[in-house]
Design an enzyme around this catalytic site. Structure first.
Site, PDB file in Angstrom:
ATOM      1  N   HIS A   1      -9.904  -8.311  -8.240  1.00 40.09           N
ATOM      2  CA  HIS A   1      -9.711  -7.821  -6.873  1.00 40.09           C
ATOM      3  C   HIS A   1     -10.239  -8.812  -5.838  1.00 40.09           C
ATOM      4  O   HIS A   1     -11.392  -9.250  -5.928  1.00 40.09           O
ATOM      5  CB  HIS A   1     -10.464  -6.481  -6.742  1.00 40.09           C
ATOM      6  CG  HIS A   1     -10.594  -5.986  -5.338  1.00 40.09           C
ATOM      7  ND1 HIS A   1     -11.800  -5.952  -4.660  1.00 40.09           N
ATOM      8  CD2 HIS A   1      -9.673  -5.494  -4.477  1.00 40.09           C
ATOM      9  CE1 HIS A   1     -11.607  -5.442  -3.456  1.00 40.09           C
ATOM     10  NE2 HIS A   1     -10.337  -5.166  -3.312  1.00 40.09           N
TER      11      HIS A   1
ATOM     12  N   LYS B   1       0.836  -1.194   0.000  1.00 36.20           N
ATOM     13  CA  LYS B   1       0.000   0.000   0.000  1.00 36.20           C
ATOM     14  C   LYS B   1       0.873   1.246   0.000  1.00 36.20           C
ATOM     15  O   LYS B   1       1.885   1.304   0.711  1.00 36.20           O
ATOM     16  CB  LYS B   1      -0.914   0.003   1.235  1.00 36.20           C
ATOM     17  CG  LYS B   1      -1.888  -1.185   1.271  1.00 36.20           C
ATOM     18  CD  LYS B   1      -2.882  -1.128   0.130  1.00 36.20           C
ATOM     19  CE  LYS B   1      -3.957  -2.189   0.284  1.00 36.20           C
ATOM     20  NZ  LYS B   1      -4.934  -2.152  -0.828  1.00 36.20           N
TER      21      LYS B   1
HETATM   22 MG   LIG Z   1      -6.759  -2.235  -4.332  1.00 35.67          MG
END
Ligand SMILES: [Mg+2]
Length: 387
Positions: free
Chosen positions: A315, A184
């Protein structure tokens, strides 16, 4: 023969009953992405699932599910109770027609959104049942272009993890045979993002792929500037650099980068995906079957992606997406999360950087005792075998 008679000649099987369950699966260590770092969301501590089990008169069963994060679990369950009765007495093989019926019943809620996520649970259960009738894994039922799909891990690389924890998580994933690590980024402190990227590059370089995910938290200028800075690192993709529905912005950004842009996880209709792909906004589509309304619309996005010659990196929900990605002839990735593992008796086989298609028919999944224990609310429509 009338038209009505012709379309009724499919199978003699009928849907006898449905069990609708709202399951809340906690995440042992709550996770934070850039949406938390920018103060827009709180850490994610659980996944809400709508699980649909279908029983047919001929004794077959199907199990499918969709999910929502942070809000909407009870709403999906309530909507499922409303629309579920439409399926009773119908031929479970006529998935496209049943999808259409459910979509028209929820038409007033809009195309996509919570309606699509509710329909997805029914749709995926119908595909599971149909592949079980054929006696094969869903991937094979759909044409299985490959037997195994490259897999990357995300769950060890959220923003609450320290750099030593990230390294440790990446090493553990690599030791397990996972082929890529996604981390992230998108924090307000750009220098901190860069420090973390450099630290993980040291672990992954020459060993496995590395991806970054900004979770929609950059402006257009921030995305361009940051992406240019990391464009030479050989990343597999840069994910959600911009707002999910900024198709034009994604198209303009992607045109200026050598690294593919990956996005599409938040989109909930085929029309939205068509607009994104036409704008040239993604090198990888991250279409999510539970979010878009199930496997039926997912296959339509797969066709759009193939035509545009882009990759497919669905996803989340590897338990469903392994079967769909295995059927795609272009470049593919599946995202590994162990969050839903406790809900099923089976474990996916991982090795050599890939997840292998499971052997069992349909999704190859059986709901576990833990899934029953994590069920907040169950509703039966029609006739279901007892648990
Ligand atoms: Mg994502």
């Amino acid at each position: 023969m009338t038209r009505a008679e012709r379309i009724s000649v499919t199978t003699t099987d009928r849907i006898a009953g449905l069990r609708l369950s709202h399951v809340v699966q906690p995440i042992a260590k709550p996770v934070s992405d850039a949406k938390v770092a920018t103060g827009r969301q709180s850490p994610l501590a659980a996944v809400d699932l709508l699980v649909v089990e279908i029983a047919s008169e001929q004794g077959l069963t199907g199990m499918g599910f969709s999910y929502t994060l942070r809000a909407g679990g009870t709403a999906l369950a309530a909507l499922a109770r409303e629309i579920g009765p439409l399926l009773i007495g119908e031929d479970p093989n006529r998935i496209s027609w049943l999808w259409d019926r459910l979509a028209w019943r929820t038409n007033s809620l809009g195309e996509g959104g919570a309606a699509a996520q509710c329909i997805a649970a029914f749709d995926s259960a119908l595909w599971d049942l149909k592949a079980k009738r054929a006696g094969m894994p869903l991937a094979h039922f759909l044409g299985a272009y490959r037997e195994a799909v490259p897999v990357y891990n995300t769950s060890g690389q959220y923003l609450q993890a320290t750099i030593p924890e990230m390294r440790e998580g990446a090493e553990a994933a690599i030791a397990r045979g996972i082929g890529g690590i996604k981390m992230k980024v998108g924090q307000p402190d750009r220098a901190e993002d860069m420090r973390r990227i450099e630290a993980l590059c040291e672990v992954t370089a020459g060993r496995v792929a590395l991806m970054v995910d900004a979770n929609q938290q950059w402006s257009r200028p921030q995305a361009l500037s940051f992406s240019r800075e990391i464009d030479g690192l050989g990343l597999a993709f840069i994910e959600e650099p911009l707002a999910a529905r900024d198709h034009e912005g994604h198209g303009a950004l992607a045109a200026q980068l050598a690294t593919p842009v990956a996005t599409g996880e938040m989109l909930t209709s085929v029309a939205e995906h068509r607009a994104l792909i036409r704008a040239g906004g993604c090198g990888f589509t991250q279409v999510d079957a539970p979010r878009i309304g199930g496997i039926t619309p997912f296959l339509k996005v797969m066709a759009l992606a193939e035509e545009a010659r882009i990759g497919l990196a669905p996803h989340f929900v590897m338990e469903q997406h392994i079967h769909l990605a295995a059927a795609y002839p272009g470049e593919v990735w599946v995202e590994h999360f162990d969050w839903l593992e406790p809900l099923f008796d089976e474990r996916l086989a991982i090795g050599d950087g890939c997840i292998h298609i499971p052997d069992g028919p349909g999704f190859g999944l059986t709901l576990s005792g833990e899934a029953r224990a994590a069920t907040r609310d169950t509703h039966v429509i029609g006739s279901m075998p007892a648990l």
